[in-house]
Design an enzyme around this catalytic site. Structure first.
Site, PDB file in Angstrom:
ATOM      1  N   ALA A 267       0.851  -1.184   0.000  1.00 14.22           N
ATOM      2  CA  ALA A 267       0.000   0.000   0.000  1.00 14.22           C
ATOM      3  C   ALA A 267       0.889   1.237   0.000  1.00 14.22           C
ATOM      4  O   ALA A 267       2.085   1.139   0.284  1.00 14.22           O
ATOM      5  CB  ALA A 267      -0.885   0.017   1.237  1.00 14.22           C
ATOM      6  N   ASN A 270      -0.215   7.976  -0.153  1.00 13.89           N
ATOM      7  CA  ASN A 270      -0.472   9.268  -0.798  1.00 13.89           C
ATOM      8  C   ASN A 270      -1.515  10.030   0.014  1.00 13.89           C
ATOM      9  O   ASN A 270      -2.549   9.461   0.373  1.00 13.89           O
ATOM     10  CB  ASN A 270      -1.023   9.034  -2.200  1.00 13.89           C
ATOM     11  N   GLU A 303      -0.993   2.981   6.816  1.00 11.61           N
ATOM     12  CA  GLU A 303      -1.021   4.096   5.861  1.00 11.61           C
ATOM     13  C   GLU A 303      -1.703   5.317   6.470  1.00 11.61           C
ATOM     14  O   GLU A 303      -1.294   6.455   6.219  1.00 11.61           O
ATOM     15  CB  GLU A 303      -1.707   3.678   4.558  1.00 11.61           C
ATOM     16  N   HIS A 306       0.634   7.221   8.565  1.00 10.68           N
ATOM     17  CA  HIS A 306       1.507   8.058   7.735  1.00 10.68           C
ATOM     18  C   HIS A 306       0.867   9.408   7.389  1.00 10.68           C
ATOM     19  O   HIS A 306       1.584  10.343   7.036  1.00 10.68           O
ATOM     20  CB  HIS A 306       1.808   7.362   6.406  1.00 10.68           C
ATOM     21  N   GLU A 325       8.897   4.651   8.323  1.00 14.66           N
ATOM     22  CA  GLU A 325       8.294   3.327   8.217  1.00 14.66           C
ATOM     23  C   GLU A 325       8.240   2.597   9.557  1.00 14.66           C
ATOM     24  O   GLU A 325       7.270   1.906   9.862  1.00 14.66           O
ATOM     25  CB  GLU A 325       9.047   2.484   7.182  1.00 14.66           C
TER      26      GLU A 325
HETATM   27  N1  BES Z   1       5.563   3.906   1.950  1.00  8.17           N
HETATM   28  C1  BES Z   1       5.348   2.510   1.909  1.00  8.17           C
HETATM   29  C2  BES Z   1       5.239   1.956   0.514  1.00  8.17           C
HETATM   30  C3  BES Z   1       6.534   1.894  -0.230  1.00  8.17           C
HETATM   31  C4  BES Z   1       7.441   0.913   0.086  1.00  8.17           C
HETATM   32  C5  BES Z   1       6.823   2.777  -1.253  1.00  8.17           C
HETATM   33  C6  BES Z   1       8.631   0.857  -0.603  1.00  8.17           C
HETATM   34  C7  BES Z   1       8.015   2.719  -1.926  1.00  8.17           C
HETATM   35  C8  BES Z   1       8.941   1.768  -1.606  1.00  8.17           C
HETATM   36  C9  BES Z   1       4.067   2.137   2.651  1.00  8.17           C
HETATM   37  O1  BES Z   1       3.714   2.971   3.696  1.00  8.17           O
HETATM   38  C10 BES Z   1       4.323   0.800   3.256  1.00  8.17           C
HETATM   39  O2  BES Z   1       5.055   0.708   4.192  1.00  8.17           O
HETATM   40  N2  BES Z   1       3.732  -0.237   2.684  1.00  8.17           N
HETATM   41  C11 BES Z   1       3.959  -1.594   3.117  1.00  8.17           C
HETATM   42  C12 BES Z   1       2.773  -2.137   3.826  1.00  8.17           C
HETATM   43  C13 BES Z   1       2.917  -1.894   5.283  1.00  8.17           C
HETATM   44  C14 BES Z   1       1.679  -2.170   6.057  1.00  8.17           C
HETATM   45  C15 BES Z   1       4.021  -2.726   5.882  1.00  8.17           C
HETATM   46  C16 BES Z   1       4.225  -2.414   1.895  1.00  8.17           C
HETATM   47  O3  BES Z   1       3.963  -1.930   0.807  1.00  8.17           O
HETATM   48  O4  BES Z   1       4.703  -3.536   2.045  1.00  8.17           O
HETATM   49 ZN    ZN Z   2       4.841   2.750   5.393  1.00  6.31          ZN
END
Ligand code: BES
Ligand code: ZN
Length: 853
Positions: A267, A270, A303, A306, A325
């Protein structure tokens, strides 16, 4: 704002001219696989300049003006920059206008197309964006660094019959003569380019829920609308929770959560336009397992966290991504725990911590934070050390300070830096101010050094002495450089000791010097209460036995989980034997809680891979003895009104019983369950059905494979579809594995899922070898097909190929085919493969003899 290093880094933009606001119009031509855009950027010069440099990647400029005057454009594709010649003097503003064209990206980043077939069998397309980390520049020329915050006023031409959403509320729709509509969105708050987004397609909208005055919706492709309620409930809760926790209102003007059929990550946060992998967001609770529902809530919470931590307050540069993160991962769990206390979320965190420990115990681990030159370098930061170790370290600090004190620090950080950018130390400053005690030194130990401590307990009379050293695995490879200096951590530790009904908890901070704890008379002592600190503990045998023998209510489930987890780690590290570990598992079979059972089952599964073929039947009998009493307690079929955790635990036990313990009755029952579930999944408990699918595949034949493949193709439920897809990786036949591999090559499996299917197939005892051969043979093609971040995900299956021949082969292959975006992860994967191989050489025979005794 910028240090010297930045100014000499050719990849960074100089702050001589900076953007204030963007007005951006996007016009997709889906049939032509291309788009046009017009962007107007209001900028301000801080010094006299004769040229303006901004980011642009893969775009063709058709016209550029500065303050209405045509400007010459020079592209520097290697730096993904464009230079406009224009004179602007310090203090002046300059309006830049650029008309440009581009083509859709093929690898799920920048501006890309996602395809699906609608309920009438008609192919449909969405055009959507993914800009983190440095991909906004693929969709519009911009200052594509997180510190250059600006406001965005976005318009999108939606082709006839399609709809569109973006970061902010829609303000106007103007029909065009060709049937398309121009949709204009409100100006956003100031924010970073990586958070800009739009989604264009045939869209279905849920009802709108108002949360503290903010409209909230779930958006998907048409036909999935009935699966939006679950995420809506979770998001409604989370928006309230975070506004309260951070003490700041949601900063945007609306929230849409959007399911995208093709999505590289899980996810993306944005602002107000959060995009998800469809199977994570769209959930039908009637046929979804508790694990899948919890994942959905976790990701929604992550998300949404964030929106504050990341979007409202943003790291100045990508070295800060870990905090972004790690913090969202920490908040995600807090919020999930508040939303569904019965899920016992923090106990489940044990499983993620195990994953973080296992990477952080490697010689090839890295510090949580490191310096990042190009945004591409930050790709290597999206791993278990950032997310899980990072979250564990944040949790450790919270538990050390107390939840209320920690939250006060967060609130003042949010208030102070809203709409701004920060360095990691700004958070420590805010927390130190409100806590009135230093935390920076302690946190620096954890963030700037790789690895973690092993706390060794030495028993004295009425006391124990604690010392710490770095916990390391044994990979038998003398060429791997270990740490040269012994690292030291300031480690906050809580400990609990008991004597009869008398139980006391205390805290200390352990440093480089041994620490003696005077305990008075006691019968047992547990170090690292509630597993709040990121350490492993080594007890002398007598102390460990007294802990393992305690009644279940004296230790919490995370603590019992930790005893087993630490014991397995000591087997990997070569300081304990697999047979002693098996004996520990046998002694813990009176366990009742799911997280602990997960650890027991994971332990059995690892041992199962170690025993030789001859001894496997004997091992299955031992596993059977361990698993069957609890499964008998729960019964093979769900009971009305039992707790969610029981259903999931039953499913875990059934899966282990049907696979590791090879119980023929359970296998037959699973096949029966699957045949019911294939006709109507709502007739079977979802967790049990998922387990039954795994068991049926584990013993499945070609007929089953065909059935499961067709379930995958025809199911309209995202979770069900994935369950059948991933089961195809686990059939016990090379021929069937090859069928899966050809499905991947033919493109009939989405590129977002195929890397995981390959990983699971590599872990298949029968099909692993042919899968690895396939990956080597089709390497270039796979690199072309898959998103760049998913190559290392695919290769995570390698440690299961644990023989010296595979080790040499994998090392040679990776040497000849480097993966620059995941160099560190690959080193770690190869080291894990060596460790597994050493483990097999050390333990396989001993374990096989032991189980045949
Ligand atoms: N900002 C990240 C998505 C992302 C990850 C964008 C790597 C660009 C490069 C998002 O907030 C995120 O952490 N997504 C995770 C899911 C989360 C619940 C652990 C993902 O995509 O695995
Ligand atoms: Zn994240």
């Amino acid at each position: 704002m910028l240090d010297d290093e930045t100014i000499t880094n050719p990849h960074r933009l100089l702050p001589t001219v900076t953007p204030r606001s963007y007005r951006l119009s996007i016009h997709p031509d889906i049939d032509e696989n291309s788009f046009r855009g017009e962007v107007e950027i209001e900028t301000e010069a801080t010094s006299d300049v004769s040229e303006i440099v901004l980011h642009s990647s893969g775009l063709t400029v058709t016209r550029a003006t500065v303050n209405g005057i045509d400007a010459a454009v020079v592209l520097a594709p290697d730096r993904e920059q464009m230079t406009l010649s224009a004179s602007v003097s310090a203090g002046q503003s300059a309006l830049i206008a650029i008309d440009y064209e581009g083509v859709f990206n093929e690898k799920l980043v920048g501006f890309y197309l996602s395809h699906f077939t609608d309920d009438h069998g008609v192919p449909q397309t969405m055009a959507t964006t993914q800009f983190e980390a440095p991909y906004a520049r693929m969709a519009f020329p911009c200052w594509d660094e997180p510190a250059y915050k600006a406001s965005f006023e976005i318009s999108v031409t939606a082709p006839e019959g399609l709809d569109a959403v973006s970061n902010s509320a829609e303000v106007e729709r103007t029909p065009n003569s060709d049937g398309s509509v121009l949709i204009r969105f409100a100006p956003t708050m100031v924010m970073s380019t990586y958070l800009v987004a739009w989604v264009i397609g045939p869209l279905e909208f849920s009802e709108t829920r108002m949360v503290n005055g903010t409209p909230l919706r779930v958006v998907s492709r048409p036909g999935l609308g009935s699966m939006s309620q679950f995420a809506l409930d979770a998001a409604e809760f989370a928006l309230g929770y975070f506004a309260d926790y951070f003490g700041v209102a949601y900063p945007g003007d609306k929230v849409d959560l959007i399911g995208i059929p093709d999505f590289a990550f899980g996810a993306m946060e944005n602002l107000g336009c959060i995009t998800f992998r469809e199977a994570i967001l769209m959930v039908d609770p009637a046929i979804t397992t508790q694990v899948e529902m919890q994942r959905s809530v976790d990701v929604v919470n992550h998300e949404l966290a964030h929106m504050w931590f990341g979007d409202l307050v943003t790291m100045s540069w990508w070295n800060g991504i870990w905090l972004n993160e790690a913090f969202a991962t920490f908040m995600e769990m807090k919020c999930t725990d508040a939303f569904r206390p019965q899920w016992n979320r923090w106990a489940d965190f044990g499983v993620s911590r195990t994953a973080a420990f296992s990477t952080d115990a490697l010689a090839s681990t890295r510090p949580i934070e490191f310096s990042v030159q190009t945004p591409q370098d930050s790709e290597g930061m999206f791993d278990v050390l950032t997310y899980e170790k990072g979250a564990a370290v944040v949790r450790m600090l919270e538990q050390h300070l107390g939840e209320a004190t920690f939250r006060e620090g967060l609130r003042s950080y949010m208030a102070k830096h809203a709409f701004g950018n920060t360095e990691t130390t700004d958070l420590w400053d805010a927390i130190e101010d409100s806590a009135g005690q230093p935390v920076r030194g302690m946190m620096d130990d954890w963030i700037f050094q790789g690895g973690f401590p092993l706390v060794t307990v030495k028993a004295g009379k009425d006391s124990v002495t604690l010392t710490q050293s770095r916990f390391m695995n044994l990979d038998g490879d003398a060429t791997t450089d270990g740490p040269t200096e012994a690292p030291v951590w300031q480690t906050p530790l809580r400990y609990r000791r008991g004597r009869g009904a008398d139980v006391t908890t205390d805290s200390v901070v352990l440093g480089s010097q041994p620490l003696k704890l005077d305990l008075g008379e006691h019968e047992w002592i547990l170090i690292n209460a509630e597993a709040a600190s990121f350490v492993r503990v080594s007890y002398p045998p007598a102390l460990l036995e007294s802990l393992a023998a305690l009644p279940l209510d004296q230790l919490s489930d995370v603590e019992r989980y930790g005893l087993i987890d630490d014991a397995w780690a000591s087997v990997l590290a070569g300081s304990n034997s697999s047979t002693a570990f098996l004996t520990l598992l046998e002694s813990m079979a009176a366990e009742t809680e799911r997280p602990v059972w997960q650890r027991i089952i994971a332990g059995l599964s690892r041992l199962n891979r170690l025993v030789s073929t001859d001894a496997r039947a004997d091992f299955a009998t031992i596993a059977h003895d361990i698993l069957s009493p609890m499964l008998a307690n729960l019964g093979l079929t769900p009971v009305l009104d039992e707790p969610d955790a029981n259903r999931q635990l039953r499913a875990d036990l059934v899966k282990a019983m049907g696979t590791i313990a090879s119980d023929p009755d359970v296998q037959t029952e699973c096949q029966r369950t699957v045949s019911v579930g294939r006709r109507d999944p709502s007739l079977v408990d979802p967790s049990l059905l998922a387990a039954a699918i795994s068991v049926a595949a584990h013993v499945g034949d070609e007929v089953d494979f065909n059935d499961f493949a067709s379930m995958y193709r025809t199911s309209s439920n995202p979770q069900e579809q994935l369950r059948y897809l991933y089961s195809l990786s686990t059939f016990p036949s090379q021929e069937l594995t090859k069928r899966l591999l050809s499905m991947i090559l033919s493109g009939s499996i989405r590129s977002q899922n195929a890397p995981f299917a390959l990983r699971f197939a590599m872990e298949n005892r029968v099909g692993g070898g042919v899968t690895w051969d396939f990956i080597k043979e089709h390497w270039d093609r796979l690199l072309q097909m898959f998103a760049s971040g998913s190559i290392s995900r695919m290769l995570e299956g390698l440690p299961s190929l644990d023989t010296p021949e595979y080790v040499a082969d994998a090392q040679a292959f990776v040497d000849a085919h480097p993966v620059p975006q995941a160099e560190k992860q690959l080193q770690q994967i190869l080291e894990k493969q060596r460790i597994s191989t050493q483990l097999r050489l050390r333990e396989s025979e001993r374990l096989s003899d032991f189980v045949g005794r």
